[in-house]
Design an enzyme around this catalytic site. Structure first.
Site, short mmCIF file in Angstrom:
data_model
loop_
_atom_site.label_atom_id
_atom_site.label_comp_id
_atom_site.label_asym_id
_atom_site.label_seq_id
_atom_site.Cartn_x
_atom_site.Cartn_y
_atom_site.Cartn_z
CG HIS A 29 -1.84 -1.17 1.29
ND1 HIS A 29 -1.41 -2.43 1.66
CD2 HIS A 29 -3.16 -1.28 1.00
CE1 HIS A 29 -2.44 -3.27 1.61
NE2 HIS A 29 -3.50 -2.61 1.22
CG ASP A 158 -10.80 8.42 5.24
OD1 ASP A 158 -11.49 9.33 5.73
OD2 ASP A 158 -9.90 8.62 4.42
CG HIS A 262 -5.88 1.82 -0.67
ND1 HIS A 262 -5.86 2.46 0.55
CD2 HIS A 262 -6.11 0.51 -0.40
CE1 HIS A 262 -6.09 1.57 1.51
NE2 HIS A 262 -6.23 0.39 0.96
CB SER A 384 -23.56 -10.30 36.04
OG SER A 384 -24.87 -9.82 36.18
CD GLU A 411 -20.17 -6.18 25.14
OE1 GLU A 411 -21.18 -6.41 25.82
OE2 GLU A 411 -20.16 -5.42 24.14
CG ASP A 469 -30.81 -13.68 30.87
OD1 ASP A 469 -31.94 -13.25 31.19
OD2 ASP A 469 -29.76 -13.18 31.30
CG HIS A 473 -28.23 -13.33 27.13
ND1 HIS A 473 -29.03 -12.87 26.12
CD2 HIS A 473 -27.86 -12.24 27.86
CE1 HIS A 473 -29.17 -11.56 26.23
NE2 HIS A 473 -28.47 -11.15 27.27
#
Length: 663
Positions: A29, A158, A262, A384, A411, A469, A473
């Site tokens: 690149h 970008d 690029h 939890s 996360e 749940d 989950h």
């Protein structure tokens, strides 16, 4: 800076080393190095605090090339400044760009090339990792004072800012007011497909301001504007984005400013045109002596600052200096193993019945005071995950002296920032969430494994055992998927003793990231006799022996070990001798000697595997033996009913063993 060498000459050295390497490799690149060379030159020449003679100086500024595809810009700078001396990059290394075994791989790799602060290439990761570096700097400074005082600089593209992890990262940095984090955005308006306007209309300056940053736009080819912007950023009380408007492939006669610059070799004619346009009449890979000397002066400029830092370090009280040096080396405290042993003795005597997430919390109450570099946190699941204990008070923008990070529901950003904290040095970071949400964090977990970053994550609610749940989950395929990542240690303990042993082993595994997969549901105590050796560190061991030669071996992990032991008793009632092997960590087991592996696997006629997850990976232990586990997604309901529904019970394990014995 050597007076007679112009800015353009120094920047062009970067440009042409980069484009020559890409052209020789016929791969790479060239656009970013040619476009970003001006602001990279200003940063390294006039601002960056580093000493090329000591690329691991703890108080150096960090430079992260988040746009890792532009790796030749970084490699050129490392060569030009002489980073690493004789061990650093040579012209021959640049000529071997992207070749097997070279020091200049396609994307920068931490630990492979001196001076590379983190592995980048997957876009957004470098920026998010840099947030962790900047956070580590502030937290370490809060503890050790003036010997920690440096900035973190990021070159972002970008694409970095389009990736979702960037939003998580900038939100964390803005909230914590990480003022020593400065992002130089290569604002060239081009991506692989063409103009970024084809797919994006975000005003990045407004976006960053909304996240609590300063932001401004400058001409990325104007050295005075670049330097002025960076100096202002260094005085700011919040992180700064400097959008540097550049031309991708600057100097290429027909491809500059287009996506053709690029990611492909420009071709001999295009490069010849650039040499003429930029007045660089030298052969490929040739840097004039005066230009190279100017760059080597840049590399040596930090020698005095490093010497002053060493004097400041020497002036610390001896105990503080020794603690700082230990932390930077990554050595664990001498008293750590003794604290674990004493706690194991207590657990063997008390035999607590509790969920391993609660066992993990209890273990942290012992471990955190003994290991001050251990930093815990959670992605908004503190109550939890159970990773906040009295020894880990929370940090805030105004007080970085704590040891617990509220990452928010981020996360991916959490996992990447933990990588950055580990790479920075001085800390062992630990993030936490539900195991199923590793799907949100997987790219950062994979990079941690690739880099050997010493991170210990706590991922709870590790199976259908989380209950009501439901399947959204309940992780089913996740254990197998995480075990499939090389050098990522997945630990799944079966009771409180195994939990602290897994913590101990993970903390000692300084070249591998670890995951502790912990339960929501209570589990019985299984290890009721103290054993000084860390059995979990072996990866697998016989937890319940057979009274005579075993006809059946049952292999299980985590919450299913107690089910396996119950099945052993049912088989005994049928006069079938069985043994049980606990398998807390596959990777660690397969690293053991062949004789130990044979001993643990044994020669029983039937080998059964038990885990509330898919079978994948278990055949290495049980061959074609029966497996009691999951083949579908889970369901919503009380966990005991779910284990019955999916047939993960002692009776089903015994039934499977008897059926194979009778076959």
């Amino acid at each position: 800076m050597t007076a007679q060498v112009s800015h353009d000459a120094m920047a062009n050295a970067i440009r042409f080393l980069s484009v020559d390497a890409v052209e020789k490799a016929k791969s790479g690149h060239p656009g970013l190095p040619m476009g970003a060379a001006d602001f990279a030159t200003v940063l390294f020449r006039d601002v960056l605090k580093f000493d090329a003679a000591d690329p691991k100086w703890p108080d150096r500024d960090r430079f992260v090339l988040s746009a890792g595809h532009g790796s030749m810009l970084l490699y050129s700078l490392l060569y030009l400044t002489g980073v690493g001396g004789r061990d650093g990059l040579t012209i021959a290394d640049l000529q071997a760009f992207r070749q097997v075994g070279s020091k200049t791989p396609g994307h920068p790799e931490y630990g492979h090339t001196l001076g590379v602060e983190t592995t980048t290439g997957p876009l957004g990761q470098g920026l998010a990792t840099a947030v962790g570096m900047a956070l580590a700097e502030r937290m370490l400074a809060a503890e050790f004072g003036e010997v920690v005082d440096h900035h973190t600089y990021v070159l972002a593209s970008d694409g970095d800012l389009m990736e979702g992890v960037s939003q998580e990262a900038i939100a964390i940095a803005g909230h914590l007011r990480l003022a020593k984090l400065i992002v130089l955005y290569d604002d060239n308006g081009i991506s692989i497909d063409g103009k970024t306007s084809l797919s994006d209309s975000v005003d990045q300056l407004v976006r960053f301001r909304a996240a609590g940053w300063r932001s401004l736009r400058i001409d990325g080819h104007d050295p005075q504007a670049i330097l002025k912007a960076i100096k202002a950023a260094k005085r700011a009380d919040k992180p700064t984005l400097i959008a540097c408007r550049t031309t991708i492939g600057f100097g290429l006669p027909t491809k500059a400013g287009t996506n053709k610059a690029h990611g492909e070799a420009p071709g001999a004619a295009e490069i010849a045109g650039a040499r003429a346009a930029l007045k660089w009449p030298y052969d490929p890979f040739v840097v004039p002596d005066d230009v190279l000397a100017a760059w080597r002066d840049v590399g040596a400029r930090g020698k005095g600052k490093r010497a002053r830092w060493r004097r400041a370090l020497a002036a610390l009280p001896p105990e503080r200096r020794a603690e700082f040096e230990r932390r930077i080396r990554g050595d664990l405290p001498p008293a750590f193993d003794a604290a674990v042993d004493a706690y194991k003795r207590q657990l063997a005597a008390d035999a607590p019945e509790m969920a391993t997430r609660k066992s993990g919390e209890a273990a942290l109450k012992v471990l955190a005071p003994a290991i001050p570099e251990l930093i815990t946190g959670s992605a908004d699941l503190t109550g939890s995950n159970n990773t906040k204990v009295p020894a880990t008070p929370e940090i805030s923008a105004g007080d970085m002296s704590g040891r617990y990070v509220h990452w928010g529901i981020r996360e991916h950003g959490m996992a990447a920032a933990c990588n950055g904290m580990a790479l920075h040095g001085g800390f062992i970071p630990s993030g936490a969430t539900f195991l199923v949400f590793t799907d949100y964090a997987r790219p950062s977990l994979r990079l941690a494994a690739l880099m050997g970053a010493h991170v210990v994550h706590v991922f709870t609610h590790d199976s259908i055992g989380l209950g009501e749940d439901g399947p959204t989950h309940q992780p089913v395929e996740h254990l197998a998927a995480l075990r499939a990542i090389p050098n990522l240690l997945l630990w799944r303990p079966a009771d409180a003793v195994e939990t602290v042993e897994c913590w101990q082993a993970a903390l000692a595994a300084s070249r591998s990231p670890s995951i502790l997969a912990l339960t929501r549901q209570n589990l019985p105590a299984l290890r009721k006799v103290h054993v000084a050796e860390n059995l979990c560190a072996l990866g697998a061991y016989e937890i319940a022996a057979a009274p005579e030669k075993a006809a059946v071996s049952i292999f299980a992990s985590g919450s299913e070990v107690s089910i396996a032991i119950a099945a052993q008793k049912l088989l005994a009632e049928k006069n079938v001798a069985a043994r049980v092997v606990s398998v807390p960590c596959f990777d660690r087991f397969f690293e053991q000697s062949e004789s130990y592996r044979k001993q643990v696997i044994g020669d029983a006629r039937v080998k059964v595997g038990v885990e509330a997850a898919v079978r994948q990976g278990w055949d290495a232990l049980i061959g074609d033996g029966p497996f009691v586990g999951m083949t579908t997604f889970g369901a919503s309901g009380p966990y005991k009913q779910l284990y019955e529904l999916f047939g993960i019970t002692a009776a089903k394990v015994a039934e499977a063993a008897l059926a194979r014995l009778g076959a």
